[in-house]
Design an enzyme around this catalytic site. Structure first.
Site, short mmCIF file in Angstrom:
data_model
loop_
_atom_site.label_atom_id
_atom_site.label_comp_id
_atom_site.label_asym_id
_atom_site.label_seq_id
_atom_site.Cartn_x
_atom_site.Cartn_y
_atom_site.Cartn_z
N GLN B 224 0.87 -1.17 0.00
CA GLN B 224 0.00 0.00 0.00
C GLN B 224 0.91 1.22 0.00
OE1 GLN B 224 -3.67 -0.60 0.11
NE2 GLN B 224 -2.68 -2.46 -0.66
N GLY B 265 -11.58 2.46 4.80
CA GLY B 265 -10.68 1.65 4.00
C GLY B 265 -9.81 2.46 3.05
N HIS B 266 -8.91 1.77 2.39
CA HIS B 266 -7.93 2.45 1.53
C HIS B 266 -8.59 3.11 0.32
CE1 HIS B 266 -6.90 -1.65 -0.63
NE2 HIS B 266 -8.17 -1.50 -0.46
N ASN B 267 -8.06 4.27 -0.02
CA ASN B 267 -8.48 5.03 -1.20
C ASN B 267 -9.84 5.71 -1.05
OD1 ASN B 267 -6.14 4.14 -2.66
ND2 ASN B 267 -7.19 2.21 -2.97
N SER B 285 -12.08 2.48 -1.47
CA SER B 285 -12.34 3.19 -2.72
C SER B 285 -13.71 3.83 -2.79
CB SER B 285 -12.15 2.28 -3.94
OG SER B 285 -10.82 1.78 -3.96
#
Lengths: 365, 365, 365
Positions: B224, B265-267, B285
């Site tokens: 990441q 979460g990521h993004n 995302s």
């Protein structure tokens, strides 16, 4: 599980049973082959070794009795009756007890203490303790702990490594804070508490007021001026958070047991002996009664009143107050995905479906 | 609540009101018995003492006014009109204000600052600060904090005890990190942030690719490589986690307020002034608009787009994008357990039930 | 994203591709304008710079290819065929690969290692390490870490700042504990683990027995005497908690990937290569098979058995064992609030509605 005690240090069964409250054991039916075993630990029926004690709480596990290697087993009176008829010469010693789970708990507590390293009070040299803090001479302050001004830590209490106690925190006697617990200013904890690693008590409640003077949609912070008060005999699981009150305090009653990753919002009150399973969230200002149980991942909205002896099933969302004792549930039943899709589609048309049934009923009459 | 200030240090009401933005108070109707009280703190109508100010935001709480001991109460204009007719000689001073909750917030902020211990900047000798880090001379670095290479900590910012800032972390001005916060490498935080204890910003997002070269079913890690960017005026509650982006960054807008134990979460991108209550999970995302509110324990799937001004009820699972402002809900209504069982059983047959209704309709026509 | 490497240090594309497993790349179609680019990092199609490589996993993103600035793009064979017909003279180098996501993962891993600061083993002087602990000379112990008696830390393993390892903890080789991880006594972790900040492994399971000898409704603690065993190649996300077993152990298999804020109760067993997304809760004594995926915020009740290759959708509550592979779901579909209210009201009358349909059917026949 490896034996908890070196067999040479293990107590004889009769010694062990003298350490539990009298009256709990009804009688002991000794094994003919090994009438007075040494007990080095506890185990499940399936995994206990010959040096361990086990227990059976329900007849449905009876078949495990034929395979267990345990040298002694705690049994219910009704199970003992069945065994006495079928296996009068017991291969293991049978300890007859109406509350086998409680007796197991007591014996387990005995071993837990026996296995612990010797307790050595004192303040670790790497800890930072404010000179105005009052630390009992029998307390233990772990490495890298930080204790703020005017804190009080009671007799025999242990503050784990890396714990942070902000100003004016008070911890009663015989309480254990595992490593990395944060207590914000003014939080009070009673006697015999067990607080697991990662717990945060007294962080700000989630209080904001729309403040158009800042910018469109902006929130102004409402400082959280109350504290968190924790009663006696409370256990709080790892990474649980309990927020401080806005104006009044957040209050956790005596004997409350809280599992991991629970979130209790500002100004909540939790009644005595209520048990809250993991991942539960209770929103602000909600009052929960005494002796309730709240299943894992249940959520309770804010500003509700939940009475005494209410049992909420895991995963249930409580969005209205409950004044009657009982069990409450609200979970969408799971199914194979395609089946769920078919049924969920109808859920979104239920209001229409009811109208169609009404129309059919009207036409019929 | 104990009084926040020593009565001798407490301001007169008129002094206190001069400290809030002009225009917020419409007028003051003084008590005949105590026209100029000293104010030592704030309290709810039920629990305020004679030295405290209180407020009433809704007529449904009117009955509390007859019992309150507060020396001054913030009231809505319409409540003042009712009171003026029934109690023209007020027992407490009435502060008339169209936004009583906001005025309460501002007065609460005043007391919060007044009660705080004096701020003393500096780096605690037990902190480990990399020589390449740039720490403002007005910043405060707490005991046992660890600050990595090339970090920047802005003016008046406080890094609590035991915080860990990995390399290249930047913190703006006037931000507060409570104890035991972890910021992974490259995370940026704006000005006036409040980040509570146990928060982890920038841990790896959950990214894996099936990698059959390893073994059947094995997952290969996707590093990441993005960071987390936090805007200005953001508050983040205890034990909340926000993951770093995989390739792009995870971005939290200005004025966003996040409660405890939230997972982002990521993004993800969160728009300005959105408020996220406790225990919410937002999968990777997903983009959430500005000025949204997300109720406690709601969950939002990944790769969705939620527009501006969307309000999601607590406990709701959002599994599709939302482009219209409004309130959205999806919670299984709770009931007494046996009643739930009866109804849940039918949920799993709904598709069939609809067919039966269709058949009845066909037969009828 | 800023370039991961200084362009002067960036590898040529051919060098980079030699570092991934042979066979993964089918062929390379070079750009006519820049046949041998240097690659300084990775980026999404939308955000990659001229120095970065990107990838496309699905034809629905084809339009992004016309705008991307990436100098090289990983493409599926079927996409390459389409491109070969429409853009025979490629503007960017096309890397043809049947598993573009896996190739992206491998290249990402290469950059992740290249960007990392040099690894310097050793024990930070502020760490407190018990003299009986065995620390590999190639291991790294961070600032303020605390390592208890008889712990073992394997070769190349890193223990982050402020981590706490209680007595008898064992960490295998090449494992990384990010800062502020707590491992209770006796916890074992395998090789190549990645454990993120705030994780707590081995806190007490939630075990209590009603103990009427204490007071009405009181709970007696059942000590948790088992440990937590973590296999090889396991990743555990930030603030996740896994409780120790009561009598037997809690066991996490090889290759298991666990996201943030997951809660796994005592005595659970998780099979190899199962992936568990964020905020999942698994209650005590439940066994989950191998190669399962559990979506975010799903909850699984205690004492269940979930077989291999079971996929549970996010937000689903699993309240019964599952022995067949497949996908399982149970989520109340969300809707605009008033529509939800109308339908939810009928959910609570479903049993009655079914009776009415039955009555209509009877009357008809």
């Amino acid at each position: 599980m490896p034996a908890l005690l070196d067999p040479a240090r293990a107590p004889f069964l009769s010694e062990l049973l003298r350490a539990v409250p009298s009256g709990l054991v009804q009688r002991v039916v000794s094994s003919s082959t090994q009438p007075e075993p040494r007990i080095a630990g506890l185990g499940s029926l399936e995994h206990a070794s010959e040096l361990e004690i086990s227990f059976i709480v329900h007849p449905k596990y009876l078949e495990h009795l034929t395979h267990t290697r345990a040298c002694a087993v705690i049994v219910l009176p009704e199970i003992e009756e069945m065994l006495a008829q079928t296996i009068p010469e017991p291969l293991f010693t049978r300890i007859v007890c109406k509350h086998p789970y409680l007796l197991y708990a007591r014996i387990s507590q005995w071993f837990d203490w026996a296995r612990r390293p010797a307790y050595e009070p004192g303040i670790h040299p790497s800890a930072i303790v404010d000179p105005t803090a009052i630390i009992s001479s029998s307390a233990l302050i772990g490495p890298h702990a930080v204790i703020g001004a005017r804190c009080v830590v009671g007799a025999m209490s242990q503050i784990g490594a890396g714990c942070f106690l902000d100003e004016d925190v008070e911890i009663g006697a015989s309480s254990v804070l595992y490593p990395r617990v944060t207590l914000y200013y003014g939080v009070k904890v009673g006697d015999r508490a067990i607080i697991h690693s990662g717990v945060v008590l007294g962080a700000d409640g989630f209080g904001f007021a729309p403040d158009p003077s800042l910018s469109k949609g902006a929130w102004g912070k409402i400082p959280q001026l109350g504290v968190v008060l924790i009663g006696h005999d409370v256990e709080i699981g790892a990474n649980t958070t309990i927020d401080r009150g806005a104006l009044d305090n957040t209050v956790i009653g005596d004997g409350v047991k809280i599992d991991n990753q629970v979130m209790i919002g500002h100004n909540c009150k939790i009644g005595d002996h209520t048990a809250i399973a993991a991942c539960v969230g209770i929103a602000g200002s909600t009052m929960v009664g005494s002796r309730c149980t709240i299943g894992g991942m249940a959520g309770i909205s804010g500003h509700l009143v939940i009475g005494d002896d209410v049992h909420i099933s895991g995963g249930t969302g409580i969005i209205a107050s409950i004044d009657q004792p009982g069990r409450y549930t609200g979970v969408f039943p799971f199914a194979e995905h395609k089946e769920w899709q078919r049924n969920a589609a109808v859920v979104m048309q239920l209001s229409g479906l009811r109208k169609r049934v009404r129309a059919l009923e009207r036409d019929e009459s």
